[in-house]
Motif scaffolding. Sequence first.
Motif, short mmCIF file in Angstrom:
data_model
loop_
_atom_site.label_atom_id
_atom_site.label_comp_id
_atom_site.label_asym_id
_atom_site.label_seq_id
_atom_site.Cartn_x
_atom_site.Cartn_y
_atom_site.Cartn_z
N GLY A 23 0.88 -1.23 -0.14
CA GLY A 23 -0.09 0.09 0.07
C GLY A 23 0.90 1.41 -0.03
O GLY A 23 2.08 1.36 -0.05
N LEU A 24 0.23 2.41 0.18
CA LEU A 24 0.91 3.64 -0.01
C LEU A 24 1.87 3.82 1.17
O LEU A 24 1.61 3.40 2.33
N GLY A 25 2.93 4.28 1.19
CA GLY A 25 3.81 4.46 2.27
C GLY A 25 5.12 3.24 2.06
O GLY A 25 5.79 3.32 2.79
N GLY A 26 4.83 2.39 1.10
CA GLY A 26 5.66 1.43 0.93
C GLY A 26 6.85 1.84 0.47
O GLY A 26 7.07 2.79 -0.15
N GLU A 27 7.76 0.91 0.06
CA GLU A 27 9.20 1.25 -0.60
C GLU A 27 8.91 1.51 -1.90
O GLU A 27 8.38 0.77 -2.56
N SER A 28 9.74 2.70 -2.41
CA SER A 28 9.63 3.19 -3.86
C SER A 28 10.63 2.42 -4.53
O SER A 28 11.83 2.21 -4.17
N ILE A 29 10.66 2.41 -5.81
CA ILE A 29 11.83 1.84 -6.72
C ILE A 29 12.72 3.20 -7.16
O ILE A 29 12.12 4.10 -7.60
N PHE A 152 6.52 18.85 -7.59
CA PHE A 152 6.27 18.05 -6.37
C PHE A 152 7.84 17.17 -6.33
O PHE A 152 8.17 16.86 -7.24
N ALA A 153 7.89 16.60 -4.98
CA ALA A 153 8.93 15.75 -4.84
C ALA A 153 8.69 14.37 -5.36
O ALA A 153 7.60 13.87 -4.79
N ARG A 154 9.63 13.47 -5.56
CA ARG A 154 9.27 12.10 -6.11
C ARG A 154 10.57 11.36 -5.78
O ARG A 154 11.52 12.09 -6.32
N ASP A 155 10.70 10.18 -5.25
CA ASP A 155 11.83 9.58 -4.90
C ASP A 155 11.79 8.16 -5.81
O ASP A 155 12.46 7.44 -5.37
N GLY A 156 11.16 7.95 -6.87
CA GLY A 156 11.20 6.98 -7.55
C GLY A 156 9.81 6.60 -8.27
O GLY A 156 9.17 7.37 -8.67
N ALA A 157 9.31 5.30 -7.89
CA ALA A 157 8.18 5.07 -8.49
C ALA A 157 7.63 3.84 -7.42
O ALA A 157 8.32 3.06 -6.76
N THR A 158 6.25 4.24 -7.14
CA THR A 158 5.64 3.16 -6.34
C THR A 158 5.59 1.87 -6.97
O THR A 158 5.65 0.82 -6.62
#
Length: 335
Positions: A23-29, A152-158
């Motif tokens: 779900g939301l909040g999991g590790e991003s690729i 917005f800030a993005r740290d990869g992909a869900t």
Amino acid sequence: MDEWVARRFDGSAAIYAGAPNSGLGGESIAQPLIEAIRQTPGVDDVAVFFTAMIPVGGLEVPAQAVSSDVLLRRGALHPDDTPPAELAAALQRGEVAVSYAYARHFDVEIGDSIALPTRAGTGQFRVGGLIRNYAGPTGTLLFDIATFDRFFARDGATTVRIWSDRPYGEVEAAILERGSTQPLFFSYGDGDRGTAMRTLQRFRALLYLVVGVAARFCSAAMLNLLSGSVTSRRRDLALMQVAGARSAEIAAAVVADAAILASTGVLCGTLLGVAAGKVVCEVLFDQLGWFIDYRVDGSILVVPAAVLLASCTLIGVAAARKLERERPIQAIASG
């Protein structure tokens, strides 16, 4: 859920950096790993999905960023929402799409502007389309991935979804051989569709069960009603016999009563069911934000309606035959 949702990502594979149900909040690729996936031999198309929460009107609203050009090319935008080509063009112009629940909750429509907090302060975004989503009564926002990255800030992909003409087992092995720095989980579109279709079939089976039980109780009620009707009209039917009516004519009169009662019951029950279904869809939309295309599947009504009509006809014939075995004079005297 409908069959389009189940088949939306046929022929593709989804890649997660954590369990698919985290779900939301999991590790991003991580972004370098996304680029490595793009460059893997056999990978024809890559769609990036990223989900974050954005504060809107004192509420946290899910916002999803997607590769809209890839989703358009792969037919993954719902055809019954804003037309896919128009939606993708609006997203690529820097506009935002909102879910039906968001549009109702915040009273916006296509062409309006909404204010959202960005890295550079409050930004104005034109609403360029409507989409369906099942994330809650406050709805969701949808951006093109390039627009999201500007504001917005993005740290990869869900999630990363890939398409390939090669067997996905080979593609998965090729991706892992490139030396992934994160543990990856793969989910295949055909398997996802199978899971979704099984859920849909179980739901339909439940509907058929409910309809079947209702039809059984209706048949029992009709039996009692027709039996009482024939009993109360024994004297009238006996007078018909005395007047020279044939057995077939008396049976036809009883069967006609049964057919009229059954047809009225089927019609009233159908109208009530249609009205109740519409109310249920409205409640789901208001309370959960689920936008459901309300369509009446006539096939689910054909079998129980036919069974009910046939049962009433048989009951009417049986009641008429029972009356034939009585002497008219006895029936007239007892009436």
